[in-house]
Design a protein around this motif. Structure first.
Motif, PDB file in Angstrom:
ATOM      1  N   ASP A 237      11.036  -2.599   7.684  1.00  0.00           N
ATOM      2  CA  ASP A 237      12.217  -2.688   6.816  1.00  0.00           C
ATOM      3  C   ASP A 237      13.130  -3.806   7.309  1.00  0.00           C
ATOM      4  OD1 ASP A 237      14.032  -2.251   4.850  1.00  0.00           O
ATOM      5  OD2 ASP A 237      14.741  -0.303   5.571  1.00  0.00           O
TER       6      ASP A 237
ATOM      7  N   GLU B 105      13.427  -3.338  11.281  1.00  0.00           N
ATOM      8  CA  GLU B 105      12.820  -2.117  11.790  1.00  0.00           C
ATOM      9  C   GLU B 105      11.356  -2.407  12.051  1.00  0.00           C
ATOM     10  OE1 GLU B 105      15.044   1.530   9.832  1.00  0.00           O
ATOM     11  OE2 GLU B 105      12.867   1.706   9.718  1.00  0.00           O
TER      12      GLU B 105
ATOM     13  N   SER C 105       7.014   4.070   1.151  1.00  0.00           N
ATOM     14  CA  SER C 105       8.405   4.505   1.297  1.00  0.00           C
ATOM     15  C   SER C 105       9.176   4.269   0.014  1.00  0.00           C
ATOM     16  CB  SER C 105       9.094   3.742   2.429  1.00  0.00           C
ATOM     17  OG  SER C 105       8.379   3.853   3.608  1.00  0.00           O
TER      18      SER C 105
ATOM     19  N   VAL D 137      14.147  -1.597   1.656  1.00  0.00           N
ATOM     20  CA  VAL D 137      13.258  -0.522   1.241  1.00  0.00           C
ATOM     21  C   VAL D 137      14.030   0.581   0.515  1.00  0.00           C
ATOM     22  CG1 VAL D 137      11.796   1.339   2.103  1.00  0.00           C
ATOM     23  CG2 VAL D 137      11.490  -0.959   2.973  1.00  0.00           C
ATOM     24  N   MET D 138      15.225   0.920   1.042  1.00  0.00           N
ATOM     25  CA  MET D 138      16.002   1.981   0.394  1.00  0.00           C
ATOM     26  C   MET D 138      16.489   1.555  -0.980  1.00  0.00           C
ATOM     27  SD  MET D 138      17.671   4.624   2.738  1.00  0.00           S
ATOM     28  CE  MET D 138      19.284   4.039   3.002  1.00  0.00           C
ATOM     29  N   THR D 139      16.877   0.293  -1.107  1.00  0.00           N
ATOM     30  CA  THR D 139      17.325  -0.195  -2.406  1.00  0.00           C
ATOM     31  C   THR D 139      16.174  -0.150  -3.404  1.00  0.00           C
ATOM     32  OG1 THR D 139      18.830  -1.643  -1.226  1.00  0.00           O
ATOM     33  CG2 THR D 139      18.532  -2.075  -3.550  1.00  0.00           C
ATOM     34  N   ARG D 140      14.994  -0.583  -2.951  1.00  0.00           N
ATOM     35  CA  ARG D 140      13.797  -0.522  -3.797  1.00  0.00           C
ATOM     36  C   ARG D 140      13.493   0.909  -4.219  1.00  0.00           C
ATOM     37  NH1 ARG D 140      12.210  -4.869  -5.223  1.00  0.00           N
ATOM     38  NH2 ARG D 140      10.966  -6.442  -4.161  1.00  0.00           N
ATOM     39  N   ARG D 141      13.599   1.817  -3.245  1.00  0.00           N
ATOM     40  CA  ARG D 141      13.260   3.202  -3.562  1.00  0.00           C
ATOM     41  C   ARG D 141      14.187   3.758  -4.640  1.00  0.00           C
ATOM     42  NH1 ARG D 141      12.217   7.604   0.844  1.00  0.00           N
ATOM     43  NH2 ARG D 141      14.197   6.957   1.703  1.00  0.00           N
ATOM     44  N   SER D 142      15.488   3.477  -4.475  1.00  0.00           N
ATOM     45  CA  SER D 142      16.459   3.932  -5.459  1.00  0.00           C
ATOM     46  C   SER D 142      16.135   3.346  -6.835  1.00  0.00           C
ATOM     47  CB  SER D 142      17.837   3.473  -5.011  1.00  0.00           C
ATOM     48  OG  SER D 142      18.791   4.453  -5.234  1.00  0.00           O
ATOM     49  N   ASP D 143      15.819   2.058  -6.817  1.00  0.00           N
ATOM     50  CA  ASP D 143      15.503   1.309  -8.019  1.00  0.00           C
ATOM     51  C   ASP D 143      14.270   1.904  -8.715  1.00  0.00           C
ATOM     52  OD1 ASP D 143      15.175  -0.764  -9.828  1.00  0.00           O
ATOM     53  OD2 ASP D 143      14.244  -2.104  -8.363  1.00  0.00           O
ATOM     54  N   TYR D 144      13.158   2.038  -7.987  1.00  0.00           N
ATOM     55  CA  TYR D 144      11.901   2.551  -8.559  1.00  0.00           C
ATOM     56  C   TYR D 144      12.073   3.987  -9.020  1.00  0.00           C
ATOM     57  CZ  TYR D 144       9.457  -1.519  -6.633  1.00  0.00           C
ATOM     58  OH  TYR D 144       9.034  -2.777  -6.341  1.00  0.00           O
ATOM     59  N   ASN D 145      12.755   4.776  -8.189  1.00  0.00           N
ATOM     60  CA  ASN D 145      12.948   6.176  -8.504  1.00  0.00           C
ATOM     61  C   ASN D 145      13.647   6.333  -9.851  1.00  0.00           C
ATOM     62  OD1 ASN D 145      12.657   8.813  -7.892  1.00  0.00           O
ATOM     63  ND2 ASN D 145      14.445   8.942  -6.547  1.00  0.00           N
TER      64      ASN D 145
ATOM     65  N   SER E 146      19.515  -1.777   3.204  1.00  0.00           N
ATOM     66  CA  SER E 146      18.083  -1.737   3.469  1.00  0.00           C
ATOM     67  C   SER E 146      17.307  -2.132   2.221  1.00  0.00           C
ATOM     68  CB  SER E 146      17.699  -0.327   3.910  1.00  0.00           C
ATOM     69  OG  SER E 146      16.387  -0.023   3.502  1.00  0.00           O
TER      70      SER E 146
END
Lengths: 196, 268
Positions: free
Chosen positions: A156, A144, A71, A165-173, A163
């Motif tokens: 999550d 979750e 994710s 996971v969402m923060t990580r995703r934004s960060d990695y992206n 979240s």
């Protein structure tokens, strides 16, 4: 009269929304309570590297780390070849273990109360909980939980609506975009951090 | 002739109403597809990152050390007192926003809190009102706009980093300005020509130190555990603000919250 009936309908709707939630109070809430008690026991017993290793064991056992990693990588996951994925997931597991052992390390006698459990039709269960602090407002934590082959797993954690996971995703992206749209620099950075 | 004219008019009206329904359905479709899992809209990323780096330098040199000293050396009751005074000064703005949000009874509770704490609570040092059962709320114009705006609360317009104040977006920055404009304390002290050293200076100074000392752990966590601090903070800020606004809306609509959770889970 009309108002009363409208109110009755509203109550009915409310009952309909909340009843299935309570009926399914079982495995997901139990999982959260088990994780909380294990984490507390670990923090009381161990410090430093031992604690980090213990947290890692708990994460591997009760969290769906591959799913969380996937994710977090978002749309880049599909374009990443399997050997790279393996390295990525390994580095992420270390990063998560370090992050959570630091977060949990702040623990100083607060209590986690599990609240509403809502079962969603797509197989995700959301467990609301409150971390009561000795001073100030309680912190809202949402878990979750998803049913996997080997029983329920946490996918999550949301702290006050944020979240992980969402923060990580934004960060990695953003990191991937800043490095020519390639995943390799991100993996190298994560591996470098995992090494020290 | 006339009949056929009306006939075509009616047909036109029908097709246009079909078009309107289709358009609304499409807009609605976009709204429900907008799950908040998207990246925050950041067209000003380059200038934002520039201001972000300046803010960070100022923070490292000046603000963070003071906040750490404050957290570790100021006695806890004093910290709570300062926080209570600042909260109390913010109550009138909260009450104004609650009126605009269409909740006058909540605004009355807020004003009751303000009156009790300003007198019995010694200018707000002690939060007597909470022990009397008057719970505290905090509202700003950013929340009010978000409450009424018919978009996902993750969508607060373009993201921006304000000098010194940090992460914000179009909605919240406009909200800050509106709150500043209607703040009775600011209007009063301005009208009475109160020296800034007596009121605004101490108030904003204390606000910065208090707020920073309360966000030390969370911001350190994000900075340490991210590969791109700017992006991680942007995401966390957007989510946290959306959650606040969503809770506001949710009081009237629990179902939307459950649907949102489904959508979020589906996107992953």
């Amino acid at each position: 009269m009309q108002l009363a009936s409208r109110r009755a309908v509203l109550c009915l709707v409310a009952a309909f929304v909340s009843v299935p939630a309570h009926a399914a109070d079982g495995p997901a809430a139990a999982l959260i309570e088990r994780v909380a008690s294990e984490v507390i026991a670990l923090i009381k017993a161990k410090t430093g590297k031992d604690r980090e290793a213990g947290i890692r064991t708990i994460l591997v056992t009760y969290f769906d780390l591959p799913f969380m990693g996937q994710s977090a990588l978002g749309t880049h996951w599909a374009a990443t070849p399997p050997p790279q994925r393996e390295r990525f997931l390994k580095a992420v597991a270390t990063a998560e273990a370090r992050a959570y052992s630091e977060r949990f390390g702040q623990y100083s006698g607060q209590t986690l109360t599990v609240g509403r459990v809502s079962n969603r039709p797509n197989g995700v269960t959301v467990v609301d909980s409150k971390l009561s602090q000795s001073n100030g407002q309680p912190i809202a934590i949402q878990w979750e939980v998803r049913e996997t082959g080997q029983g329920p797993r946490i996918t999550d954690v949301k702290i006050e609506g944020v979240s992980m996971v969402m923060t990580r995703r934004s960060d990695y992206n953003s990191y991937i975009q800043g490095h020519g749209g390639k995943v390799e620099p991100l993996i190298q950075e994560l591996e470098k951090r995992a090494a020290n | 002739m006339v009949a056929s004219f009306f006939g075509t008019m009616a047909a036109r009206a029908r097709t246009s109403s079909v078009a309107i329904v289709a358009a609304v359905a499409m807009v609605g479709g976009c709204a429900s597809g907008d799950t908040g899992a998207n990246e925050p809209w950041d067209p000003l990323e380059t200038p934002n990152r520039f201001i972000f780096s300046i803010n960070r330098a100022v923070d490292i040199i000046a603000i963070r050390p003071i906040a750490v000293l404050y957290r570790d050396w100021m006695p806890a009751p004093a910290q709570r007192g300062v926080h209570n005074v600042l909260d109390n000064l913010g109550e009138p703005v909260t009450a104004i926003n609650e009126v605009v949000q269409g909740d006058p009874s909540r605004a009355a509770t807020t004003m009751a809190r303000f009156l009790v704490n300003s007198t019995i609570g010694l200018a707000g040092i002690f939060d007597v009102a909470t022990s009397l059962g008057l719970t505290r709320t905090k509202e700003g114009a950013g929340n009010t706009v978000g409450y009424y705006a018919g978009v996902e609360p993750e969508n607060g317009g373009f993201y921006m980093v304000l000098p010194l104040a940090g992460p914000s977006n179009a909605r919240d920055a406009a909200g800050l300005m509106a709150d500043y404009a209607v703040d009775p304390f600011r209007i009063l002290t301005y009208a009475l020509n109160v020296d800034w050293l007596l009121y605004s200076g101490p108030r904003w100074g204390a606000t910065v130190v208090d707020a920073r000392s309360r966000t030390l752990f969370a911001l350190d966590d994000i900075e340490k555990n991210s590969v791109d601090y700017y992006a991680a903070l942007r995401s966390a800020y957007t989510q946290q603000r959306a959650e606040t606004i969503r809770q506001k809306r949710e009081k009237t609509n629990t179902r939307s919250e459950l649907e949102r959770r489904d959508n979020l889970a589906l996107v992953r």
